[in-house]
Design an enzyme around this catalytic site. Structure first.
Site, PDB file in Angstrom:
ATOM      1  N   ASP A  20       0.965  -1.184  -0.332  1.00  0.00           N
ATOM      2  CA  ASP A  20      -0.441  -0.087  -0.317  1.00  0.00           C
ATOM      3  C   ASP A  20       1.044   1.422   0.125  1.00  0.00           C
ATOM      4  OD1 ASP A  20      -1.762   1.927   0.593  1.00  0.00           O
ATOM      5  OD2 ASP A  20      -3.197   1.197   2.139  1.00  0.00           O
ATOM      6  N   ASP A 115      -2.758   2.521  -5.849  1.00  0.00           N
ATOM      7  CA  ASP A 115      -1.849   3.062  -5.152  1.00  0.00           C
ATOM      8  C   ASP A 115      -1.879   0.739  -3.919  1.00  0.00           C
ATOM      9  OD1 ASP A 115      -4.761   3.197  -3.945  1.00  0.00           O
ATOM     10  OD2 ASP A 115      -3.986   4.557  -2.584  1.00  0.00           O
ATOM     11  N   GLU A 116      -2.406   0.464  -4.520  1.00  0.00           N
ATOM     12  CA  GLU A 116      -2.470  -0.730  -3.766  1.00  0.00           C
ATOM     13  C   GLU A 116      -2.283  -1.612  -4.699  1.00  0.00           C
ATOM     14  OE1 GLU A 116      -5.495  -0.937  -1.228  1.00  0.00           O
ATOM     15  OE2 GLU A 116      -5.639   0.490  -0.211  1.00  0.00           O
TER      16      GLU A 116
END
Length: 428
Positions: A20, A115-116
């Site tokens: 993350d 973003d993960e």
């Protein structure tokens, strides 16, 4: 005898690595603009105190500023706050650079959002010490090859759900391990709302089942969670919470392709809003062709400034022809505007559905429709040519039914979280 590549029953092992990125949009801005480093930054969609933060830097979060915080309130909390208008294309570029760097060390199994991402570890890398070394090498690689401001928190756990939970437990730049033999362990430190899948609507349903704490959630029977969720989602949550394997990530067939946009005040009069709707349709049609699909239905949804939603839908001959879709959209636009009495428009959504792959056999057109001088195949070839021109010379170099300058004020301002556009979309 066990293979040397297979963890023994007694060895501590994990199956998933979940990454993350920390304060991702704000971190990209700080990477691009060194003068922002170490300062409280909020990324915003427009330059106005009436808007909300899309993202906040680590420094801004210390003042309680986070995604969704009103900027006027954020400035009262932090007078030194710097606001930066979001750079969607840059976030996508960095997203692909991050994937490239992670895959220098290990393949990414699933992109979960911009973003993960998650890696399903193979037997040699499930050993705890090996998995931790992999996590540290990924962290170091991001700082050295992508940017010193691009940091991440990583979770290691027996399934993807728990690995995501672990990645949220220590920020920024954390590395948290949840071992199956130690569960519930550190989970008991969390609030119910810290778990993905438990939001403000779910918590009252859990309370109705006598569950108010993580310990009570952990001790609950599967049947209790089935009742709380109202179906098999509760069974799945119980299974994953207790370390069971995450369901296989089989790619689902694309069912719809669409775009929506909340309009700036100057684009809310119906004529301007209609141009935005057509631009959204052309963008969706280009994606349709790039993904090698055909569609047969078009849905238009309009949210008026005073609240009501007006909708219309129509069917067209199965294909990927922008000209035919644009003609249908013009009819639907008239219909929804009559419903809304030609009031100002706050949001426009355009969706193509009835999707089939290009390879699927379909009925060919024997004769052009009345009033059409070109065949379906010729029109679709023309649409592909328009795509090529826009990709080569830039977005809106060639458009259908309006002048390019009328839409540049809104193109490219929307931030993607769960659907990451291809780089080509920024050149359409």
């Amino acid at each position: 005898m066990a293979s040397p590549d297979t963890p023994s029953d007694s060895a501590s092992a994990v199956d998933w690595l979940y990454l993350d990125l920390n304060s991702y949009f704000a971190s990209v801005e700080q990477q691009l603009h060194p003068e922002l480093r170490g300062r409280p930054v909020a990324v915003v969609p427009v330059d106005s105190d009436a808007t909300c933060a899309i993202a906040a830097s680590h420094e801004a979060k210390k003042f309680g500023i986070k995604t969704g915080t009103n900027i006027g309130e954020a400035r009262r909390r932090c007078p030194d706050l710097i606001t930066v208008k979001g750079s969607h294309d840059k976030y996508v570029e960095y997203h692909h650079e991050v994937i490239k760097e992670v895959e220098r060390h290990y393949p990414v199994h699933k992109i979960c959002s911009i973003d993960e991402m998650a890696c399903k570890l193979d037997p040699p890398r499930r050993r705890l010490e090996v998995a931790q070394d992999l996590a540290r090498r990924i962290k170091r690689g991001l700082r050295e090859r992508v940017g010193e401001c691009i940091t991440c928190s990583i979770g290691l756990a027996p399934n993807r759900f728990l690995a995501k939970v672990a990645s949220d437990m220590q920020k920024p730049d954390g590395l948290v391990v949840l071992l199956p033999e130690e569960l519930p362990g550190r989970l008991l430190e969390l609030k119910l709302s810290d778990l993905c899948g438990i939001g403000r609507r779910m918590e009252p349903r859990l309370r109705a089942c006598g569950i108010r704490t993580m310990e009570e959630l952990w001790d609950a029977e599967r049947e209790t969670l089935h009742r709380a969720w109202g179906g098999v989602c509760g069974d799945r949550f119980w299974h994953e919470l207790h370390g069971g394997a995450t369901e296989d990530d089989v790619p689902t067939a694309t069912r719809t392709i669409g775009h929506s946009h909340v309009l700036a005040p100057e684009l809310r009069p119906p004529p301007a809003a209609g141009i935005v709707a057509r631009r959204l349709l052309l963008k969706a049609a280009s994606r349709l062709r790039r993904m090698k699909y055909r569609a047969s239905h078009l849905h238009l949804s309009v949210r008026l400034e005073d609240g009501p939603r007006c909708e219309a839908q129509g069917k067209f001959e199965e294909g990927a022809d922008s000209i035919v879709m644009a003609r249908l959209l013009a009819e639907l636009w008239q219909r929804v505007m009559r419903q809304g009495r030609w009031q100002r428009v706050k949001k426009v959504s355009v969706t193509l559905y009835g999707l089939v792959a290009e390879a699927t056999p379909h009925q060919l057109e024997l004769f052009p429709s009345a009033g059409q001088s070109a065949s379906k195949e010729q029109r679709e070839k023309l649409s592909h040519v328009l795509d090529s021109i826009n990709q080569k010379f830039g977005r809106d170099s060639v458009v259908i039914g309006f002048t390019p300058d009328t839409v540049r004020t809104f193109s490219g301002t929307k931030i993607a979280f769960t659907r990451i556009p291809d780089r080509e979309e920024f050149r359409e």
